[in-house]
Scaffold this active site. Structure first.
Site, short mmCIF file in Angstrom:
data_model
loop_
_atom_site.label_atom_id
_atom_site.label_comp_id
_atom_site.label_asym_id
_atom_site.label_seq_id
_atom_site.Cartn_x
_atom_site.Cartn_y
_atom_site.Cartn_z
N GLU A 142 28.43 46.98 47.98
CA GLU A 142 28.66 45.85 47.07
C GLU A 142 27.71 44.72 47.43
O GLU A 142 27.49 44.43 48.60
CB GLU A 142 30.11 45.37 47.20
N TRP A 179 47.53 40.63 43.59
CA TRP A 179 46.30 40.37 42.82
C TRP A 179 45.14 41.00 43.56
O TRP A 179 45.26 41.35 44.72
CB TRP A 179 46.04 38.88 42.63
N TYR A 193 41.80 36.64 38.17
CA TYR A 193 40.91 36.74 39.32
C TYR A 193 39.83 37.81 39.08
O TYR A 193 40.12 38.87 38.51
CB TYR A 193 41.72 37.13 40.56
N GLU A 249 38.89 50.71 42.05
CA GLU A 249 39.12 50.12 43.37
C GLU A 249 40.51 49.50 43.48
O GLU A 249 40.98 48.87 42.54
CB GLU A 249 38.05 49.04 43.60
N GLU A 288 39.29 47.02 51.37
CA GLU A 288 38.69 45.75 51.80
C GLU A 288 39.68 44.91 52.60
O GLU A 288 39.27 44.06 53.38
CB GLU A 288 38.13 44.97 50.60
O1 KDG Z 1 38.02 37.42 49.98
C1 KDG Z 1 38.46 38.31 49.03
C2 KDG Z 1 37.36 38.61 48.06
O2 KDG Z 1 36.19 38.84 48.71
C3 KDG Z 1 37.70 39.84 47.29
O3 KDG Z 1 38.85 39.61 46.58
C4 KDG Z 1 36.59 40.26 46.39
O4 KDG Z 1 37.86 42.11 45.60
C5 KDG Z 1 36.79 41.65 45.92
C6 KDG Z 1 35.64 42.53 45.90
O5 KDG Z 1 35.83 43.71 45.62
O6 KDG Z 1 34.55 42.04 46.19
MG MG Z 2 37.82 44.29 45.69
#
Ligand code: KDG
Ligand code: MG
Length: 435
Positions: free
Chosen positions: A372, A435, A163, A269, A295
């Site tokens: 971001e 993940w 991912y 992160e 997040e």
């Molecule tokens: O919906 C989940 C994603 O936006 C996320 O996994 C993306 O980790 C991510 C990020 O830092 O943008």
């Molecule tokens: Mg992220």
């Protein structure tokens, strides 16, 4: 006599111009329209139903200017506190009310929040590659496009797909990357299936998340070498970021943070599962690599120890998933008193409306850190017309009233919802992993 305007209607619009978005559209008795992003990636219809069935009926007739009161009414009134579905739904109402207030008073939302604290917002783009060489192509592409800071994700030897790593780029190209796969038919996990094989129609109803694989030891061996390679090529100035995506234990994260120190990461992160606030104490004892988290958090209570014990450096919450501008502002003020900055989430699943809300808040607060930014697919612009823009390498929300974004509801109707899921991660022996 204070100005008052009533909410006359509340509609939920689900549309999929390249990916799914849920938008709340409030209209006042004066005909002013306010928009709020309610997109919860992979669980979109849960928020849409919650809004339609339980929140919209409570909004009609309410004072559209009483933003704090409506927030408290929805948050305390529901009794069942926090939670991603609840806080995303409340956020969409909050965003729409700030939008309405700005449009009614003819000022951008950032002015209502105290005014601009800077010329624009430093933002980071995404670079990834299956190999260090492919990653470097993507890093050069982002720098050539004008990004001043870059998040770097790389494939792990021995793992076929992880991912956060999208398909490899060619020099001089952009990238299309969508964290949620639209439909993953069972056939795709068959050894002969092509990754781009379209889903048979009968399987759409039984779409399943893609399953990916993970190997922590291989990752921990590989990543520091890649950080060294990228840092050597881009030089000392470019801020580099990395997302661990909750995959490590505290001691593994501590080891990675320490190994990354020579390469001066802007942040590491989600190095451990975000909900485990105490885990960050151990990571913090071992490394000076800055830490970003949040997040997937959605309330100030999720940050209580992270902020008061100064266990993180950046708050990753976006407006969309954290109760709106009203609540995220409170989290960020709490963070400010502890020397912690914002790093708002901004992947494509934060809709253009949610991105606009992030930018207004980021422009106004003192403790802005970085934003971001992942570009939406061009089809999104058939539905949404934002006024945010790049100015000299910085993002600016624009000076249109409210959030500065409009939505074409007829165009939205041309892109019906499509099931899509974020992946699931497994270890080699089949164990489900973070993940
Ligand atoms: O919906 C989940 C994603 O936006 C996320 O996994 C993306 O980790 C991510 C990020 O830092 O943008
Ligand atoms: Mg992220």
């Amino acid at each position: 006599m204070p100005r008052r305007t009533m909410i006359a209607s509340a509609e939920v619009i689900v549309t999929s111009p390249g990916r799914n978005f849920v938008t709340l559209r409030l209209t006042t008795a004066d005909g002013v329209v306010g928009l709020g992003d309610a997109t919860l990636n992979g669980r979109e219809l849960a928020v849409a139903a919650y809004l339609r069935e339980h929140i919209c009926p409570l909004l009609v007739g309410r004072d559209a200017f009483a933003i704090e009161d409506v927030w408290q009414y929805l948050y305390r009134g529901v009794y069942w506190r926090r939670g991603a579905v609840n806080m995303t739904a409340i956020s969409s109402v909050d965003q729409a009310l700030w939008d309405i207030k700005g449009r009614t008073l003819d000022v951008p939302v950032y002015e209502l929040l105290g005014g601009a604290s800077r010329r624009g917002l430093r933002a980071y783009g995404h670079a990834s590659g299956s190999t260090p060489e492919a990653l470097m192509v993507a890093v050069r592409n982002r720098l050539a496009e004008g990004y001043l800071s870059v998040r770097i994700q790389v494939g792990v030897p021995g793992l076929s797909k992880i991912y956060g790593v999208h398909s490899d780029e060619q020099p001089g190209t952009g990238y299309d990357y969508e964290p949620a796969e639209r439909v993953v038919p069972a056939a795709r996990s068959h050894p002969d299936a092509r990754p781009d094989e379209p889903a048979p129609v009968e399987q759409i109803a039984t779409a399943r998340p893609l399953e990916e694989e993970w190997d922590t030891r291989a990752y921990l061996r590989h990543l520091p070498e890649v950080l060294a390679t990228v840092r050597a090529e881009v030089g000392p100035e470019v801020p580099l970021l990395h997302d661990v995506h909750h995959r490590l234990t505290p001691i593994e994260a501590a080891r990675l943070g320490k190994a990354a120190e020579p390469y001066d990461l802007f942040w590491m992160e989600d190095c451990v599962p975000a909900e485990d606030q105490a885990a960050l104490r151990l990571v913090r004892q071992h490394t000076t690599t800055p830490l970003a988290i949040g997040e997937v958090l959605n309330s100030v209570w999720d940050y209580q120890h992270l902020i008061s014990e100064r266990l993180i450096d950046y708050v990753r919450s976006s407006v969309t998933h954290t109760g709106g501008i009203t609540h995220l502002r409170k989290i960020l003020d709490f963070a400010d008193w502890h020397g912690i900055r914002s790093g708002m989430h901004g992947p494509t699943d934060v809709s253009p409306v949610g991105m606009a809300a992030n930018l207004h808040l980021g422009l106004a607060i003192h403790n802005f850190g970085i934003q971001e930014f992942m570009p939406h697919l061009p089809t999104a612009w058939e539905v949404f017309t934002p006024s945010y823009r790049w100015v000299d390498g910085l993002l600016h929300p624009g000076d249109e009233p409210g959030l500065g974004i409009t939505m074409d509801t007829d165009a939205a109707g041309r892109f019906p919802y499509e099931p899509a899921y974020l992946p699931v991660n497994r270890l080699a022996d089949g164990t489900v992993h973070d993940w």
